[in-house]
Design a protein around this motif. Structure first.
Motif, PDB file in Angstrom:
ATOM      1  N   ASP A 175       6.014   9.814  -2.761  1.00 10.62           N
ATOM      2  CA  ASP A 175       6.895   9.152  -1.800  1.00 10.62           C
ATOM      3  C   ASP A 175       7.678   8.019  -2.456  1.00 10.62           C
ATOM      4  OD1 ASP A 175       8.000   8.697   0.771  1.00 10.62           O
ATOM      5  OD2 ASP A 175       6.572   7.076   1.116  1.00 10.62           O
ATOM      6  N   VAL A 176       6.993   7.219  -3.259  1.00  5.13           N
ATOM      7  CA  VAL A 176       7.693   6.147  -3.978  1.00  5.13           C
ATOM      8  C   VAL A 176       8.752   6.738  -4.907  1.00  5.13           C
ATOM      9  CG1 VAL A 176       7.456   4.259  -5.616  1.00  5.13           C
ATOM     10  CG2 VAL A 176       5.719   4.579  -3.846  1.00  5.13           C
ATOM     11  N   ALA A 177       8.380   7.776  -5.639  1.00  3.20           N
ATOM     12  CA  ALA A 177       9.311   8.388  -6.595  1.00  3.20           C
ATOM     13  C   ALA A 177      10.536   8.944  -5.890  1.00  3.20           C
ATOM     14  CB  ALA A 177       8.610   9.492  -7.377  1.00  3.20           C
ATOM     15  N   ARG A 178      10.338   9.673  -4.801  1.00  4.55           N
ATOM     16  CA  ARG A 178      11.480  10.313  -4.139  1.00  4.55           C
ATOM     17  C   ARG A 178      12.405   9.280  -3.511  1.00  4.55           C
ATOM     18  NH1 ARG A 178      11.923  10.760   1.338  1.00  4.55           N
ATOM     19  NH2 ARG A 178      10.154   9.922   2.502  1.00  4.55           N
ATOM     20  N   GLN A 179      11.835   8.212  -2.937  1.00  3.77           N
ATOM     21  CA  GLN A 179      12.681   7.215  -2.285  1.00  3.77           C
ATOM     22  C   GLN A 179      13.490   6.417  -3.302  1.00  3.77           C
ATOM     23  OE1 GLN A 179      11.637   5.139   1.277  1.00  3.77           O
ATOM     24  NE2 GLN A 179       9.683   6.206   1.487  1.00  3.77           N
ATOM     25  N   PHE A 180      12.864   6.038  -4.407  1.00  6.00           N
ATOM     26  CA  PHE A 180      13.624   5.324  -5.439  1.00  6.00           C
ATOM     27  C   PHE A 180      14.593   6.272  -6.153  1.00  6.00           C
ATOM     28  CE2 PHE A 180      10.549   1.733  -5.338  1.00  6.00           C
ATOM     29  CZ  PHE A 180      11.477   0.697  -5.325  1.00  6.00           C
ATOM     30  N   ALA A 181      14.201   7.521  -6.373  1.00  2.00           N
ATOM     31  CA  ALA A 181      15.096   8.479  -7.025  1.00  2.00           C
ATOM     32  C   ALA A 181      16.359   8.677  -6.210  1.00  2.00           C
ATOM     33  CB  ALA A 181      14.381   9.809  -7.240  1.00  2.00           C
ATOM     34  N   ALA A 182      16.235   8.671  -4.898  1.00  3.58           N
ATOM     35  CA  ALA A 182      17.404   8.845  -4.037  1.00  3.58           C
ATOM     36  C   ALA A 182      18.408   7.713  -4.234  1.00  3.58           C
ATOM     37  CB  ALA A 182      16.971   8.925  -2.577  1.00  3.58           C
ATOM     38  N   VAL A 183      17.899   6.487  -4.366  1.00  4.76           N
ATOM     39  CA  VAL A 183      18.786   5.344  -4.579  1.00  4.76           C
ATOM     40  C   VAL A 183      19.354   5.369  -6.000  1.00  4.76           C
ATOM     41  CG1 VAL A 183      18.976   2.835  -4.520  1.00  4.76           C
ATOM     42  CG2 VAL A 183      17.476   3.993  -2.905  1.00  4.76           C
ATOM     43  N   MET A 184      18.511   5.674  -6.973  1.00  5.57           N
ATOM     44  CA  MET A 184      18.982   5.778  -8.357  1.00  5.57           C
ATOM     45  C   MET A 184      20.112   6.798  -8.482  1.00  5.57           C
ATOM     46  SD  MET A 184      15.486   5.849 -10.621  1.00  5.57           S
ATOM     47  CE  MET A 184      14.651   4.372 -11.198  1.00  5.57           C
ATOM     48  N   ALA A 185      19.984   7.909  -7.763  1.00  8.71           N
ATOM     49  CA  ALA A 185      20.945   9.006  -7.878  1.00  8.71           C
ATOM     50  C   ALA A 185      22.345   8.594  -7.449  1.00  8.71           C
ATOM     51  CB  ALA A 185      20.470  10.202  -7.045  1.00  8.71           C
ATOM     52  N   THR A 186      22.438   7.593  -6.606  1.00  9.25           N
ATOM     53  CA  THR A 186      23.754   7.122  -6.150  1.00  9.25           C
ATOM     54  C   THR A 186      24.140   5.796  -6.795  1.00  9.25           C
ATOM     55  OG1 THR A 186      22.775   6.000  -4.224  1.00  9.25           O
ATOM     56  CG2 THR A 186      23.487   8.284  -3.927  1.00  9.25           C
ATOM     57  N   SER A 187      23.352   5.371  -7.789  1.00 14.06           N
ATOM     58  CA  SER A 187      23.582   4.059  -8.403  1.00 14.06           C
ATOM     59  C   SER A 187      23.677   4.138  -9.919  1.00 14.06           C
ATOM     60  CB  SER A 187      22.457   3.093  -8.001  1.00 14.06           C
ATOM     61  OG  SER A 187      22.346   2.981  -6.604  1.00 14.06           O
TER      62      SER A 187
ATOM     63  N   ASP B  50       0.875  -1.162   0.000  1.00 17.30           N
ATOM     64  CA  ASP B  50       0.000   0.000   0.000  1.00 17.30           C
ATOM     65  C   ASP B  50       0.917   1.218   0.000  1.00 17.30           C
ATOM     66  OD1 ASP B  50      -1.602   2.175   0.622  1.00 17.30           O
ATOM     67  OD2 ASP B  50      -2.717   1.153   2.204  1.00 17.30           O
ATOM     68  N   ILE B  51       0.909   2.002  -1.074  1.00 17.53           N
ATOM     69  CA  ILE B  51       1.890   3.078  -1.183  1.00 17.53           C
ATOM     70  C   ILE B  51       1.630   4.235  -0.231  1.00 17.53           C
ATOM     71  CG2 ILE B  51       2.478   2.510  -3.563  1.00 17.53           C
ATOM     72  CD1 ILE B  51       0.812   4.938  -4.463  1.00 17.53           C
ATOM     73  N   THR B  52       0.521   4.198   0.516  1.00 21.59           N
ATOM     74  CA  THR B  52       0.320   5.212   1.552  1.00 21.59           C
ATOM     75  C   THR B  52       1.066   4.849   2.829  1.00 21.59           C
ATOM     76  OG1 THR B  52      -1.698   4.198   2.454  1.00 21.59           O
ATOM     77  CG2 THR B  52      -1.961   5.727   0.611  1.00 21.59           C
ATOM     78  N   ASP B  53       1.682   3.677   2.857  1.00 23.34           N
ATOM     79  CA  ASP B  53       2.478   3.216   4.000  1.00 23.34           C
ATOM     80  C   ASP B  53       3.936   3.597   3.759  1.00 23.34           C
ATOM     81  OD1 ASP B  53       3.844   1.876   5.986  1.00 23.34           O
ATOM     82  OD2 ASP B  53       3.195  -0.132   5.381  1.00 23.34           O
ATOM     83  N   THR B  54       4.362   4.730   4.317  1.00 25.01           N
ATOM     84  CA  THR B  54       5.715   5.241   4.063  1.00 25.01           C
ATOM     85  C   THR B  54       6.780   4.257   4.514  1.00 25.01           C
ATOM     86  OG1 THR B  54       4.941   7.520   4.262  1.00 25.01           O
ATOM     87  CG2 THR B  54       7.298   7.156   4.496  1.00 25.01           C
ATOM     88  N   ALA B  55       6.567   3.613   5.664  1.00 23.74           N
ATOM     89  CA  ALA B  55       7.544   2.637   6.150  1.00 23.74           C
ATOM     90  C   ALA B  55       7.606   1.435   5.212  1.00 23.74           C
ATOM     91  CB  ALA B  55       7.181   2.180   7.568  1.00 23.74           C
ATOM     92  N   GLY B  56       6.460   1.025   4.703  1.00 27.01           N
ATOM     93  CA  GLY B  56       6.432  -0.084   3.758  1.00 27.01           C
ATOM     94  C   GLY B  56       7.156   0.257   2.460  1.00 27.01           C
ATOM     95  N   VAL B  57       7.003   1.495   2.006  1.00 25.25           N
ATOM     96  CA  VAL B  57       7.721   1.929   0.808  1.00 25.25           C
ATOM     97  C   VAL B  57       9.220   1.888   1.059  1.00 25.25           C
ATOM     98  CG1 VAL B  57       8.165   3.872  -0.737  1.00 25.25           C
ATOM     99  CG2 VAL B  57       5.817   3.342  -0.050  1.00 25.25           C
TER     100      VAL B  57
END
Length: 252
Positions: A114-126, A61-68
């Motif tokens: 939230d999904v976009a920002r969290q994955f973008a952060a990892v992409m940015a260093t990968s 459920d993408i409204t679950d920040t911890a789950g994301v």
């Protein structure tokens, strides 16, 4: 550092556009499909694996920040991230309560961001990557009875455009596909809300213009556009909102 475990990840893969896109991206490499509907998502994964593809499935459920955050930690940085999840509701504006806005924004705007920002952060260093989100022509073209939905898509688009400006220097591209009416469960809900209106022909009282192409989009029309933006063929395209609507928006 390259932290790529999956070539592609689709958020909202279990039906409609997400399912069609999954069948396209599965041919390109390892794929993770994510959806709140565990049963349908798992069944799609089994179907794709039976066809010989390397596919994993996760429930979220993408409204679950911890789950994301847990998903991002587990999945690492994909090369391509498709954001297809979304919900729809319609009601007259005078009857649209704050709670309806909150529930739609929780998924379509805050959850997707939230999904976009969290994955973008990892992409940015990968080593970078590409993100494509499903928007809507309703983000720029007002729709009767869709104040909350239209606003949620407009807000998502603008928030991700700001994110895009901040991560492009790290090789992360963010773009959008804005469908018009498409043959999906969501549009069947729209059709039920506009009883008697031919969505392709338009209807003046509902302020719905006709679709010049004379038909609703099929899910593959939208998935094909997303696949293009999630590829090296679109390497110099950033913050673009690609309308796939048969001309309904008249190019505005």
């Amino acid at each position: 550092m390259n932290n790529t475990k999956y070539e592609s990840i689709i958020i909202g893969a279990a039906q409609g556009i997400g399912e069609t896109l999954a069948r396209r991206l599965a041919r390109r490499g390892t794929l993770l499909i994510v959806d709140v509907n565990a049963g349908a998502n798992d069944a799609l994964a089994v179907s794709l694996r039976d066809e010989g593809h390397r596919v994993d499935a996760r429930t979220l459920d993408i409204t679950d920040t911890a789950g994301v955050a847990e998903l991002v930690q587990e999945a690492g940085a994909p090369r391509y991230l498709a954001l297809v999840a979304g919900i729809f509701a319609a009601s007259p504006s005078l009857e649209s309560s704050p709670s309806q806005f909150e529930s739609i924004f929780a998924v379509n705007t805050i959850g997707i961001y939230d999904v976009a920002r969290q994955f973008a952060a990892v992409m940015a260093t990968s080593g970078g990557g590409a993100i494509c989100a499903i928007g809507s022509i309703a983000a720029r073209m007002p729709r009767m009875r869709q104040a909350a939905y239209s606003a949620s898509k407009a807000a998502m688009r603008q928030a991700l455009r700001v994110l895009a400006m901040e991560v492009i220097a790290d090789g992360v591209r963010i773009n959008f596909v804005a469908p018009g009416p498409t043959v999906t469960p969501m549009v069947r809900a729209l059709a039920a809300d506009h009883t008697g209106v031919d969505l392709a022909a338009g209807e003046s009282e509902a302020f719905r213009p006709r679709i010049p192409d004379g038909r609703l989009a099929e899910t593959d029309d939208i998935a094909a556009a997303m696949e293009f933006l999630l590829s090296d063929q679109s390497a110099h395209i950033v913050m673009h909102d690609l309308f796939v609507d048969g001309g309904e928006s008249l190019g505005i």
